[in-house]
Design a protein around this motif. Structure first.
Motif, PDB file in Angstrom:
ATOM      1  N   LEU A 326       0.843  -1.194   0.000  1.00 15.29           N
ATOM      2  CA  LEU A 326       0.000   0.000   0.000  1.00 15.29           C
ATOM      3  C   LEU A 326       0.872   1.235   0.000  1.00 15.29           C
ATOM      4  O   LEU A 326       1.828   1.332   0.791  1.00 15.29           O
ATOM      5  CB  LEU A 326      -0.935   0.017   1.208  1.00 15.29           C
ATOM      6  CG  LEU A 326      -1.922   1.192   1.237  1.00 15.29           C
ATOM      7  CD1 LEU A 326      -3.302   0.744   1.700  1.00 15.29           C
ATOM      8  CD2 LEU A 326      -1.427   2.317   2.140  1.00 15.29           C
ATOM      9  N   SER A 328       0.449   5.291   0.396  1.00 11.73           N
ATOM     10  CA  SER A 328      -0.495   6.328   0.822  1.00 11.73           C
ATOM     11  C   SER A 328       0.074   7.714   0.531  1.00 11.73           C
ATOM     12  O   SER A 328       1.175   8.042   0.999  1.00 11.73           O
ATOM     13  CB  SER A 328      -0.786   6.196   2.321  1.00 11.73           C
ATOM     14  OG  SER A 328      -1.482   7.332   2.807  1.00 11.73           O
ATOM     15  N   LYS A 330      -1.311  10.311   1.676  1.00 12.23           N
ATOM     16  CA  LYS A 330      -1.533  11.034   2.925  1.00 12.23           C
ATOM     17  C   LYS A 330      -0.312  10.950   3.840  1.00 12.23           C
ATOM     18  O   LYS A 330       0.111  11.948   4.429  1.00 12.23           O
ATOM     19  CB  LYS A 330      -2.748  10.438   3.642  1.00 12.23           C
ATOM     20  CG  LYS A 330      -3.081  11.070   4.980  1.00 12.23           C
ATOM     21  CD  LYS A 330      -3.721  12.421   4.814  1.00 12.23           C
ATOM     22  CE  LYS A 330      -4.219  12.949   6.145  1.00 12.23           C
ATOM     23  NZ  LYS A 330      -4.829  14.293   6.010  1.00 12.23           N
ATOM     24  N   THR A 331       0.268   9.764   3.951  1.00 17.88           N
ATOM     25  CA  THR A 331       1.402   9.569   4.866  1.00 17.88           C
ATOM     26  C   THR A 331       2.749   9.561   4.158  1.00 17.88           C
ATOM     27  O   THR A 331       3.783   9.540   4.827  1.00 17.88           O
ATOM     28  CB  THR A 331       1.242   8.249   5.636  1.00 17.88           C
ATOM     29  OG1 THR A 331       1.252   7.156   4.695  1.00 17.88           O
ATOM     30  CG2 THR A 331      -0.067   8.219   6.411  1.00 17.88           C
ATOM     31  N   THR A 359      -7.733   6.461  -5.719  1.00 13.92           N
ATOM     32  CA  THR A 359      -7.537   5.143  -5.096  1.00 13.92           C
ATOM     33  C   THR A 359      -7.602   4.089  -6.184  1.00 13.92           C
ATOM     34  O   THR A 359      -8.628   3.948  -6.859  1.00 13.92           O
ATOM     35  CB  THR A 359      -8.601   4.872  -4.023  1.00 13.92           C
ATOM     36  OG1 THR A 359      -8.451   5.820  -2.959  1.00 13.92           O
ATOM     37  CG2 THR A 359      -8.452   3.466  -3.462  1.00 13.92           C
ATOM     38  N   THR A 444      -3.268   5.144  -3.033  1.00 12.93           N
ATOM     39  CA  THR A 444      -4.445   5.864  -2.551  1.00 12.93           C
ATOM     40  C   THR A 444      -4.066   7.202  -1.926  1.00 12.93           C
ATOM     41  O   THR A 444      -2.937   7.386  -1.434  1.00 12.93           O
ATOM     42  CB  THR A 444      -5.205   5.007  -1.520  1.00 12.93           C
ATOM     43  OG1 THR A 444      -6.361   5.725  -1.058  1.00 12.93           O
ATOM     44  CG2 THR A 444      -4.336   4.646  -0.339  1.00 12.93           C
ATOM     45  N   ASP A 445      -5.031   8.103  -1.944  1.00  5.21           N
ATOM     46  CA  ASP A 445      -4.896   9.352  -1.202  1.00  5.21           C
ATOM     47  C   ASP A 445      -5.080   9.134   0.289  1.00  5.21           C
ATOM     48  O   ASP A 445      -4.655   9.968   1.098  1.00  5.21           O
ATOM     49  CB  ASP A 445      -5.950  10.368  -1.670  1.00  5.21           C
ATOM     50  CG  ASP A 445      -5.722  10.816  -3.107  1.00  5.21           C
ATOM     51  OD1 ASP A 445      -4.585  11.159  -3.438  1.00  5.21           O
ATOM     52  OD2 ASP A 445      -6.696  10.818  -3.889  1.00  5.21           O
ATOM     53  N   GLU A 446      -5.739   8.043   0.664  1.00  6.80           N
ATOM     54  CA  GLU A 446      -6.178   7.831   2.038  1.00  6.80           C
ATOM     55  C   GLU A 446      -5.052   7.274   2.911  1.00  6.80           C
ATOM     56  O   GLU A 446      -4.138   6.606   2.423  1.00  6.80           O
ATOM     57  CB  GLU A 446      -7.357   6.856   2.071  1.00  6.80           C
ATOM     58  CG  GLU A 446      -8.454   7.154   1.067  1.00  6.80           C
ATOM     59  CD  GLU A 446      -9.195   8.441   1.366  1.00  6.80           C
ATOM     60  OE1 GLU A 446      -9.043   8.981   2.487  1.00  6.80           O
ATOM     61  OE2 GLU A 446      -9.942   8.908   0.491  1.00  6.80           O
ATOM     62  N   PRO A 447      -5.157   7.500   4.212  1.00  5.14           N
ATOM     63  CA  PRO A 447      -4.250   6.825   5.143  1.00  5.14           C
ATOM     64  C   PRO A 447      -4.763   5.420   5.430  1.00  5.14           C
ATOM     65  O   PRO A 447      -5.873   5.048   5.017  1.00  5.14           O
ATOM     66  CB  PRO A 447      -4.331   7.702   6.395  1.00  5.14           C
ATOM     67  CG  PRO A 447      -5.736   8.222   6.361  1.00  5.14           C
ATOM     68  CD  PRO A 447      -6.071   8.440   4.903  1.00  5.14           C
ATOM     69  N   LEU A 448      -3.969   4.636   6.126  1.00  9.55           N
ATOM     70  CA  LEU A 448      -4.449   3.326   6.579  1.00  9.55           C
ATOM     71  C   LEU A 448      -5.604   3.519   7.548  1.00  9.55           C
ATOM     72  O   LEU A 448      -5.546   4.366   8.437  1.00  9.55           O
ATOM     73  CB  LEU A 448      -3.331   2.559   7.283  1.00  9.55           C
ATOM     74  CG  LEU A 448      -2.311   1.842   6.412  1.00  9.55           C
ATOM     75  CD1 LEU A 448      -1.263   1.197   7.296  1.00  9.55           C
ATOM     76  CD2 LEU A 448      -2.984   0.801   5.548  1.00  9.55           C
ATOM     77  N   VAL A 460      -8.675   0.197   3.618  1.00  8.87           N
ATOM     78  CA  VAL A 460      -8.685   1.593   3.197  1.00  8.87           C
ATOM     79  C   VAL A 460     -10.136   2.037   3.071  1.00  8.87           C
ATOM     80  O   VAL A 460     -10.926   1.401   2.363  1.00  8.87           O
ATOM     81  CB  VAL A 460      -7.956   1.776   1.850  1.00  8.87           C
ATOM     82  CG1 VAL A 460      -8.038   3.226   1.398  1.00  8.87           C
ATOM     83  CG2 VAL A 460      -6.509   1.326   1.953  1.00  8.87           C
TER      84      VAL A 460
END
Length: 504
Positions: A326, A328, A330-331, A359, A444-448, A460
């Motif tokens: 993954l 991210s 974000k992170t 994503t 993905t743009d998202e965090p875990l 996610v």
């Protein structure tokens, strides 16, 4: 003769329980018939591919808009069925999941012990795929209900780790190639074959050594019999000699003394003969005892070698388990999991990091070209939205007509653009194990999600999508979760006046 006056305005109270029981039974039958009819209607929407033999399921995509689940193997879709996802306020969260537990007979830990047959869990907080009634619109508490027979069929062909994508719209994977997508390490297949062959050979040698030790032990045991017989007879002759000496030393008649002399002479001769016999038996026994010691040591060495070779083969096999990666935005980090365990975390570079990347779920489908290359597919979850940015599931009025529409293929160019922005450090690439089919790369743009933890793959959740079905639940660690219904618990019965669409 007594007369009895009956008040016509008074109801016979003794019959009320009977009336209530009959009414409840009638309502239960009506509800069951309604549910059966609903299941029969939805059952006609269950599809399976017939133009080719279905392979092993690789992923399942649940469309919240069309209320449909589609299961894919390496060459396309193989199974489809209608579903009922979470109702308003308890919506099934959109995102990326994997099957983390399977249980054929499961009862809800959260909602009145409700029956959830052929349950396939995707979060420890209680989101799962399972059989259930399908009213034709979202009606669950967050789970994804499927037709009962479809849930059973799917349960039989999946295994833990299968990717489950809950998408706002109905989207289909498309094949993709890109330099960033991992490929099997050269020689990994040959190494695995070599380790397996070594383990097999070590097992064969250990079996042979164990048989040789057993044979040597049996031969030594047989050779020990003559030695023990000779030794016992010698002990008996020595006892006779001692008795004769005792008799000669006492005051006895002459005739008795002569007999004692003869007994003594016979005992001495017998002892001498038995001494020779015992020496010969021990001479034959000693090599066989030495063989027992030698073969037992060899068997121990062979068993140690077998265990080491088996562990080496298992280690290589573990490296061929599917790997989940993954990345991210974000992170700004890369995470790697294998067999639900974290094995690597590393910083990663995403070009133009302030711009959304979407994503995208890239899945390794199968090996090609003599196991030197891997076919990849991609599913993107940022396409096909409405102008509001949130895709509403079909409600009661709209019904399930969208299920007849084919899923929209993922935009390959959008996925390639996302990969173009990824720069993975070489040391991280070197540490990622050789990939196997069903491995995945999630960008993905998202965090875990906090749902990612012990005993899970990556989870996610798509921000901007309703998450009511997961927000209200407390995540329970895998080792604390109550999996099964106790055997002594009474079967679950729904209140007879509840309709077939009552929530679970």
């Amino acid at each position: 003769m007594r007369s009895r006056v009956v008040n016509p305005k008074r109801k016979p109270t003794r019959l009320r329980p009977a009336y209530l029981a009959i009414a409840g039974l009638a309502a239960l039958i009506a509800a069951t018939d309604h549910a059966d009819a609903t299941d029969r209607r939805s059952g006609r929407s269950v599809e399976s591919i017939e133009s080719r033999a279905a392979g092993e399921p690789v992923m399942a995509i649940v469309s919240l808009r069309t209320q449909r689940v589609t299961v894919y193997d390496a060459n396309g879709w193989i199974l489809r069925a209608p579903v009922s996802s979470g109702q308003k306020g308890r919506e099934t969260p959109a995102g990326v999941f994997a099957v983390i537990q399977k249980e054929a007979e499961h009862y809800s830990n959260l909602y009145d012990d409700a029956f959830m047959p052929h349950m396939q869990r995707i979060t420890w907080s209680g989101i799962a795929l399972h059989g259930g009634p399908l009213p034709g619109y979202p009606a669950s508490h967050g789970c994804v209900r499927m037709p009962f027979d479809f849930a059973e069929r799917l349960f039989d062909v999946t295994r833990p780790g299968m990717r489950v994508i809950v998408a706002p719209t109905d989207v289909a994977p498309i094949e993709i190639a890109h330099p960033v997508l991992f490929q099997p390490k050269p020689g990994a297949g040959a190494l695995a074959a070599a380790r397996t062959a070594e383990a097999d050979e070590a097992t064969r040698k250990a079996d042979q050594a164990r048989l040789a030790a057993g044979t040597a032990f049996r031969e030594a045991a047989q050779a020990m019999v003559p030695a023990r017989v000779a030794e016992n007879l010698k002990l008996r002759a020595e006892a006779q000699l001692a008795a004769a000496d005792t008799a000669l030393g006492s005051a006895i008649p002459a005739a008795a003394k002569e007999q004692a002399e003869r007994d003594k002479a016979q005992a001495i001769a017998r002892i001498a003969a038995l001494q020779v016999q015992l020496a010969n038996a021990k001479a034959e026994l000693q090599p066989k005892q030495d063989a027992v010691t030698r073969t037992r040591e060899a068997a121990a060495i062979a068993e140690t070698a077998r265990a080491a070779a088996a562990e080496a083969a298992r280690q290589v096999a573990r490296e061929f388990e599917p790997v989940s990666v993954l990345i991210s935005r974000k992170t700004q980090r890369l995470y790697v999991r294998q067999a639900f365990e974290p094995i690597l975390e590393s910083p990663v570079t995403i070009l133009d990091a302030d711009r959304p990347i979407g994503t995208h779920v890239f899945t390794a489908m199968e090996r090609t070209n003599s196991n030197t290359d891997m076919r990849w597919s991609v599913v993107s979850l940022d396409g096909g939205r409405s102008q509001s940015g949130v895709v509403e599931p079909q409600g009661r009025a709209r019904g399930g007509h969208g299920r007849d529409v084919e899923p929209v293929l993922t935009d390959r160019d959008s996925a390639r653009t996302a990969l173009d922005r990824i720069v993975i450090p070489q040391d991280a690439l070197d540490r990622i194990a050789g990939l196997a089919p069903r491995s995945s790369l999630i960008v993905t743009d998202e965090p875990l999600s906090s749902e990612t933890g012990k005993g899970t793959d990556f989870v996610v959740l798509l921000s901007g999508e309703p998450q009511g079905g997961i927000k209200m639940r407390r995540r329970v660690p895998a080792d604390e979760f109550r999996y099964a219904r106790p055997r002594d618990r009474m079967p679950y019965w729904r209140w007879p006046f509840a309709g077939p669409d009552s929530t679970w």
